[in-house]
Design a protein around this motif. Sequence first.
Motif, PDB file in Angstrom:
ATOM      1  N   LEU A  88       6.441  -4.316  -5.070  1.00 50.02           N
ATOM      2  CA  LEU A  88       7.184  -3.092  -5.368  1.00 50.02           C
ATOM      3  C   LEU A  88       6.260  -1.984  -5.849  1.00 50.02           C
ATOM      4  CD1 LEU A  88      10.419  -4.443  -7.123  1.00 50.02           C
ATOM      5  CD2 LEU A  88      10.180  -3.567  -4.793  1.00 50.02           C
ATOM      6  N   LEU A  89       5.278  -2.364  -6.674  1.00 49.54           N
ATOM      7  CA  LEU A  89       4.338  -1.350  -7.165  1.00 49.54           C
ATOM      8  C   LEU A  89       3.529  -0.749  -6.025  1.00 49.54           C
ATOM      9  CD1 LEU A  89       3.079  -3.089 -10.444  1.00 49.54           C
ATOM     10  CD2 LEU A  89       4.377  -0.951 -10.297  1.00 49.54           C
ATOM     11  N   ILE A  90       3.188  -1.604  -5.048  1.00 47.39           N
ATOM     12  CA  ILE A  90       2.431  -1.102  -3.890  1.00 47.39           C
ATOM     13  C   ILE A  90       3.345  -0.312  -2.964  1.00 47.39           C
ATOM     14  CG2 ILE A  90       1.132  -1.787  -1.848  1.00 47.39           C
ATOM     15  CD1 ILE A  90       0.247  -4.285  -3.468  1.00 47.39           C
ATOM     16  N   GLU A  91       4.526  -0.856  -2.731  1.00 42.13           N
ATOM     17  CA  GLU A  91       5.460  -0.240  -1.794  1.00 42.13           C
ATOM     18  C   GLU A  91       5.876   1.167  -2.242  1.00 42.13           C
ATOM     19  OE1 GLU A  91       7.900   0.039   1.557  1.00 42.13           O
ATOM     20  OE2 GLU A  91       6.484  -1.572   1.049  1.00 42.13           O
ATOM     21  N   HIS A  92       6.051   1.340  -3.551  1.00 48.43           N
ATOM     22  CA  HIS A  92       6.576   2.605  -4.065  1.00 48.43           C
ATOM     23  C   HIS A  92       5.507   3.431  -4.784  1.00 48.43           C
ATOM     24  CE1 HIS A  92      10.807   1.593  -3.213  1.00 48.43           C
ATOM     25  NE2 HIS A  92      10.454   0.338  -3.507  1.00 48.43           N
ATOM     26  N   MET A  93       4.263   3.180  -4.445  1.00 49.18           N
ATOM     27  CA  MET A  93       3.182   3.892  -5.109  1.00 49.18           C
ATOM     28  C   MET A  93       3.340   5.409  -4.907  1.00 49.18           C
ATOM     29  SD  MET A  93      -0.945   3.551  -4.569  1.00 49.18           S
ATOM     30  CE  MET A  93      -0.860   1.761  -4.665  1.00 49.18           C
ATOM     31  N   PRO A  94       3.230   6.205  -5.972  1.00 47.87           N
ATOM     32  CA  PRO A  94       3.343   7.658  -5.833  1.00 47.87           C
ATOM     33  C   PRO A  94       2.265   8.208  -4.908  1.00 47.87           C
ATOM     34  CG  PRO A  94       3.422   6.991  -8.137  1.00 47.87           C
ATOM     35  CD  PRO A  94       3.023   5.787  -7.363  1.00 47.87           C
ATOM     36  N   THR A  95       2.545   9.332  -4.296  1.00 48.96           N
ATOM     37  CA  THR A  95       1.597   9.952  -3.370  1.00 48.96           C
ATOM     38  C   THR A  95       0.263  10.222  -4.034  1.00 48.96           C
ATOM     39  OG1 THR A  95       3.462  10.994  -2.234  1.00 48.96           O
ATOM     40  CG2 THR A  95       1.268  11.898  -1.813  1.00 48.96           C
ATOM     41  N   ASP A  96       0.300  10.672  -5.275  1.00 47.45           N
ATOM     42  CA  ASP A  96      -0.953  10.968  -5.986  1.00 47.45           C
ATOM     43  C   ASP A  96      -1.459   9.781  -6.796  1.00 47.45           C
ATOM     44  OD1 ASP A  96       1.157  11.027  -7.706  1.00 47.45           O
ATOM     45  OD2 ASP A  96       0.575  12.867  -8.749  1.00 47.45           O
ATOM     46  N   GLY A  97      -0.912   8.582  -6.513  1.00 50.84           N
ATOM     47  CA  GLY A  97      -1.375   7.366  -7.165  1.00 50.84           C
ATOM     48  C   GLY A  97      -0.874   7.215  -8.585  1.00 50.84           C
ATOM     49  N   TYR A  98      -1.303   6.099  -9.219  1.00 48.38           N
ATOM     50  CA  TYR A  98      -0.929   5.826 -10.597  1.00 48.38           C
ATOM     51  C   TYR A  98      -1.988   6.392 -11.534  1.00 48.38           C
ATOM     52  CZ  TYR A  98       2.412   2.451  -8.663  1.00 48.38           C
ATOM     53  OH  TYR A  98       3.440   1.863  -7.978  1.00 48.38           O
TER      54      TYR A  98
ATOM     55  N   ARG B 112     -16.613  -4.914   5.776  1.00 47.81           N
ATOM     56  CA  ARG B 112     -16.902  -6.071   4.925  1.00 47.81           C
ATOM     57  C   ARG B 112     -16.987  -7.349   5.738  1.00 47.81           C
ATOM     58  NH1 ARG B 112     -15.103  -5.010  -0.338  1.00 47.81           N
ATOM     59  NH2 ARG B 112     -16.127  -6.972  -0.898  1.00 47.81           N
ATOM     60  N   GLY B 113     -16.970  -7.279   7.049  1.00 50.83           N
ATOM     61  CA  GLY B 113     -17.167  -8.431   7.908  1.00 50.83           C
ATOM     62  C   GLY B 113     -16.084  -9.478   7.807  1.00 50.83           C
ATOM     63  N   ARG B 114     -14.835  -9.041   7.577  1.00 53.48           N
ATOM     64  CA  ARG B 114     -13.765 -10.047   7.461  1.00 53.48           C
ATOM     65  C   ARG B 114     -12.392  -9.415   7.662  1.00 53.48           C
ATOM     66  NH1 ARG B 114     -11.416 -10.334   2.208  1.00 53.48           N
ATOM     67  NH2 ARG B 114     -12.432  -9.008   0.649  1.00 53.48           N
ATOM     68  N   VAL B 115     -11.407 -10.323   7.837  1.00 57.53           N
ATOM     69  CA  VAL B 115      -9.996  -9.913   7.880  1.00 57.53           C
ATOM     70  C   VAL B 115      -9.472  -9.981   6.443  1.00 57.53           C
ATOM     71  CG1 VAL B 115      -7.693 -10.409   8.757  1.00 57.53           C
ATOM     72  CG2 VAL B 115      -9.705 -10.806  10.215  1.00 57.53           C
ATOM     73  N   PHE B 116      -8.964  -8.848   5.974  1.00 60.48           N
ATOM     74  CA  PHE B 116      -8.496  -8.799   4.568  1.00 60.48           C
ATOM     75  C   PHE B 116      -7.147  -9.489   4.415  1.00 60.48           C
ATOM     76  CE2 PHE B 116     -11.457  -5.227   4.613  1.00 60.48           C
ATOM     77  CZ  PHE B 116     -12.167  -5.461   3.434  1.00 60.48           C
ATOM     78  N   GLN B 117      -7.105 -10.449   3.496  1.00 61.14           N
ATOM     79  CA  GLN B 117      -5.845 -11.097   3.100  1.00 61.14           C
ATOM     80  C   GLN B 117      -5.254 -10.247   1.972  1.00 61.14           C
ATOM     81  OE1 GLN B 117      -4.700 -14.014   4.516  1.00 61.14           O
ATOM     82  NE2 GLN B 117      -2.801 -13.838   3.342  1.00 61.14           N
ATOM     83  N   MET B 118      -3.989  -9.876   2.082  1.00 61.67           N
ATOM     84  CA  MET B 118      -3.390  -8.998   1.078  1.00 61.67           C
ATOM     85  C   MET B 118      -3.425  -9.667  -0.299  1.00 61.67           C
ATOM     86  SD  MET B 118      -2.408  -6.185   2.591  1.00 61.67           S
ATOM     87  CE  MET B 118      -1.219  -5.514   1.472  1.00 61.67           C
ATOM     88  N   GLN B 119      -4.220  -9.146  -1.181  1.00 62.77           N
ATOM     89  CA  GLN B 119      -4.261  -9.596  -2.577  1.00 62.77           C
ATOM     90  C   GLN B 119      -3.487  -8.563  -3.394  1.00 62.77           C
ATOM     91  OE1 GLN B 119      -5.546 -12.458  -3.653  1.00 62.77           O
ATOM     92  NE2 GLN B 119      -6.165 -13.002  -1.539  1.00 62.77           N
ATOM     93  N   HIS B 120      -2.196  -8.805  -3.525  1.00 54.96           N
ATOM     94  CA  HIS B 120      -1.318  -7.767  -4.061  1.00 54.96           C
ATOM     95  C   HIS B 120      -1.734  -7.303  -5.452  1.00 54.96           C
ATOM     96  CE1 HIS B 120       1.763  -9.635  -1.154  1.00 54.96           C
ATOM     97  NE2 HIS B 120       1.050  -8.707  -0.545  1.00 54.96           N
ATOM     98  N   TRP B 121      -1.958  -8.236  -6.337  1.00 52.64           N
ATOM     99  CA  TRP B 121      -2.324  -7.816  -7.699  1.00 52.64           C
ATOM    100  C   TRP B 121      -3.705  -7.183  -7.724  1.00 52.64           C
ATOM    101  CZ3 TRP B 121       1.062  -6.572 -10.893  1.00 52.64           C
ATOM    102  CH2 TRP B 121       2.279  -7.262 -11.005  1.00 52.64           C
ATOM    103  N   GLY B 122      -4.551  -7.589  -6.802  1.00 54.12           N
ATOM    104  CA  GLY B 122      -5.848  -6.923  -6.715  1.00 54.12           C
ATOM    105  C   GLY B 122      -5.696  -5.471  -6.318  1.00 54.12           C
ATOM    106  N   ILE B 123      -4.811  -5.240  -5.343  1.00 55.92           N
ATOM    107  CA  ILE B 123      -4.546  -3.866  -4.935  1.00 55.92           C
ATOM    108  C   ILE B 123      -3.951  -3.064  -6.095  1.00 55.92           C
ATOM    109  CG2 ILE B 123      -3.168  -2.417  -3.404  1.00 55.92           C
ATOM    110  CD1 ILE B 123      -3.370  -4.638  -1.329  1.00 55.92           C
ATOM    111  N   VAL B 124      -2.999  -3.692  -6.798  1.00 54.77           N
ATOM    112  CA  VAL B 124      -2.366  -3.014  -7.944  1.00 54.77           C
ATOM    113  C   VAL B 124      -3.411  -2.699  -9.002  1.00 54.77           C
ATOM    114  CG1 VAL B 124      -0.742  -3.303  -9.841  1.00 54.77           C
ATOM    115  CG2 VAL B 124      -0.080  -3.979  -7.518  1.00 54.77           C
ATOM    116  N   ARG B 125      -4.265  -3.665  -9.286  1.00 47.97           N
ATOM    117  CA  ARG B 125      -5.316  -3.438 -10.291  1.00 47.97           C
ATOM    118  C   ARG B 125      -6.167  -2.236  -9.907  1.00 47.97           C
ATOM    119  NH1 ARG B 125      -7.644  -8.138 -10.132  1.00 47.97           N
ATOM    120  NH2 ARG B 125      -9.238  -7.499  -8.633  1.00 47.97           N
ATOM    121  N   GLY B 126      -6.540  -2.179  -8.626  1.00 52.77           N
ATOM    122  CA  GLY B 126      -7.329  -1.040  -8.173  1.00 52.77           C
ATOM    123  C   GLY B 126      -6.548   0.261  -8.251  1.00 52.77           C
ATOM    124  N   ALA B 127      -5.242   0.203  -7.925  1.00 52.98           N
ATOM    125  CA  ALA B 127      -4.428   1.417  -7.958  1.00 52.98           C
ATOM    126  C   ALA B 127      -4.336   2.006  -9.363  1.00 52.98           C
ATOM    127  CB  ALA B 127      -3.031   1.116  -7.428  1.00 52.98           C
TER     128      ALA B 127
END
Length: 881
Positions: free
Chosen positions: A127-137, A93-108
């Motif tokens: 916490l939701l990202i840190e403890h995400m189940p192996t098979d995802g949400y 994507r031609g950039r350094v990704f800034q951690m968008q936590h809720w964006g990651i959670v939304r995608g998860a």
Amino acid sequence: MTPSVSQIRAQIEAVLDRDPDASVVAIRADRASDWPGDLSVGQRRFRMRWCESPLAVRLALRERNDDGASGSVILTPLSDGTLGADVLARLSRGRVFQMQHWGIVRGAFHARDIDARLGQHGWLADLLIEHMPTDGYPPIPSGVLDADTAWRWVLKLTCQLDSARPDVETLLKWSAAPDTEGNLAKLSEKARAGVFELLENSTGLAGHLILGAIASRHGPDALPLGLVADVLLSQLPPPSDLAAAAVRVERFTANRRLDAVGGKRWADAAVRTVQGLSPSEAQAILGRADHLLAELHLESYAGLSGVLPSGLEARLAAFGASLEAFVAVSNALNLTALESASTRVRAHHLAAASEARAERVEMAVRLARWLLSPSPASVGFDDAVFDYAANGAHVDRATLKLFGGDQNASLSRAFGRLSALVQRRRESMNQAFAATLKVWNETGSTTSSVVPIERVLDDVVASIAQHAPVLLLVVDGLSLPVFFELERDLARLGWSTLAPESSKWLGVAIAALPTVTEVSRATLLCGRLTTGAQSTEKSGFATHSALALRARPSTPVLFHKGELDDGLGLSERVRTTLSSRETRIVGVVYNAIDDQLDGATQIHLRWSLDDLRLIPALLHEARSAGRVVVLTADHGHVMEHETEQRPGTGADRWREPDGILGEGEIRIDGGRVLTPTGAKSVTVPWTDRIRYSSKKNGYHGGVSLQEVAIPIRVLAPSGMTIPSWVPAMPAVPEWWTGALTPAVAPTVPSPTSAPVSRRKPSTPVGDLFTDLPPQQPATWIDALFESPTYKTQKALAARVAPDDAEVRRLLQVLSDRGGKLSRVAIAQRLDLPILRISGFLGAVRRVLNVDQAAVLFVDEASGTVELNEGLLVVQFQLAPR
């Protein structure tokens, strides 16, 4: 921020979701961390490199994939502008990704949007990202990640608390879990504060206190402390020492005050939680709570607890003190206090688990009620037997439960003193009965309401056999008190008790004298006064003229002990005989009770059909074959309790006359007396405190009511009808159920005093057919029948109007008992079959309940009938009483 491995993986997954072929992913990180050298995401493996400068980034990009990695992750504090266009061109994507936590959670969660309330809780996303189940949400069906779903996952993954908004009970159970404190310790300070805030919002003031205990590292004590709070807040406002103890509790709750509202909710939830646990789960918690109670110097208030073991002990001790007071002064006031103390014992949660102790308390109260009931005996033999069937056998049944006392020494002493008081009154009844038995025996032994044991085959078994096949079940040694213990089990197994439709019937037979097996059982099974062993019984039973007539074309068959059990249960021969349609009359002698009495080991017996293991099988076979069961015994028994051994011939409770009568003995001659040696005279004790043999569990042979008056019950499978026999509801005296209004405490005569003149009882128990004494007219009842409103109501009822005489008797017995009685008791007093009582009460209600006003109310659930006398006076315009 410095991303964790889980957050890095989530970010890569989010990138791959849009760019599956991405080979280099750059993620912003403020500083280096202890990351692994590579990271597997799905089926791909990425090298992880920390790059603090543009040169380090370029060097990382030049690394060859000799190790089989399919891509690289660049972790760097550099911005896009610092890296240069040529470097950015090689990044996904031609950039350094800034951690968008809720964006990651939304995608998860595969969500389109996120609940706006979640945005302010960045730590929650971490916490939701840190403890995400192996098979995802799992994907969100609505497309919007709501707050409750996010909270539920966070609490479940970090705290093993599977609820978005737990209640107080859930919080208490969680606090007691072994991993709770460890899981909380792993959270950041901010995350832990957020979890606590959520839980407190969900559980309110009670949760505030519980979470205080958890925060001060007393989480495992939160549930026991709630039980302590139950004691502290049982009295509001609390006494000064309880209030002081409540302050001392604050050291367990992070100095949070034990307020009345929050503390009471905490206490109530703790009680409910413990009551829902299994005994093994609750044991440690209850023990810890008792320890805390002692640590807070609250032992004297333990009785306020309805769940703690110390609370039960305190309530039992208080009951013992009330019982001592009643024994000292037996009056209605002390009885009321005793019943109140009993109610507190039975209300305790652990009373059910201490069944024997709770039962002794209940029996003691029943005996206290009996002691305050009028002395209901007369000089007649029938009256004495009737009173024993109605009252005395239940007294003996209750007294037996007190033998052996209680583990609490003071309560045990109180039981002993009550038993002694009861025994004095029962001894006078046994003495009076022995005198009437002697006269009855010597003057022809005729009676209208009891069955001499030699008449059981003619009057009962042969009579029933005209209409249905019969099983005569002789339980050797079965006394009336033990039978009453078994009666509920018989009803539970689907057996109905029958009684003759047109004759007086107490359900009692009279044993031959002395009351020993060789005499009384042979007399029962041969249908005549005789002695003998099993061979005599078999031949006498098979050739009995009335039985032989009813058994045609077969002959009556009798089984003894050795023929019943084949080692696996009821023998096949007995089963086959009982199921045979050709064998109309079968007799079985069952010896379990008599065998138990012969033992030398003193044990506390609790009789049930399960204890008499072959009887349920016999009843099952009889029911399957459509047999009516005639259940009886050859004699009763007395249990060993402080007996005195006297010289004799070796028999338990009879001896050859020698011209000398000791205290507690009587000589009976002729009539139904036949000793095993053939003598027609015998000396026997009327008291149950004398034996002539060595010590055993129990004895028989004497002439106490427990030995002479034996049960005889006709049992039919539910729904089966027999001509001239009607259902008879099992009944107990009013003092047994608690409906009794105590009279003035009677004078209890000593065992050696002469029998006193006593009136005939007016409460037949177990007899639906005995005539009642005439009722004296009451002024208000006379006024009712003269009332124009009553006459109008009768005219409206027309053909279904009840008879005035029966209505008068109903109103009188209800008035005499404070306006309330059970339907069974009413049927007994009015001499009505139980099957008629519902229809009769319905007819009376049509007349008395003007405009449907509940003058006469029937509670169908409890079977209680209640008369509202005040409303009756108003409805029928009578002069106030």
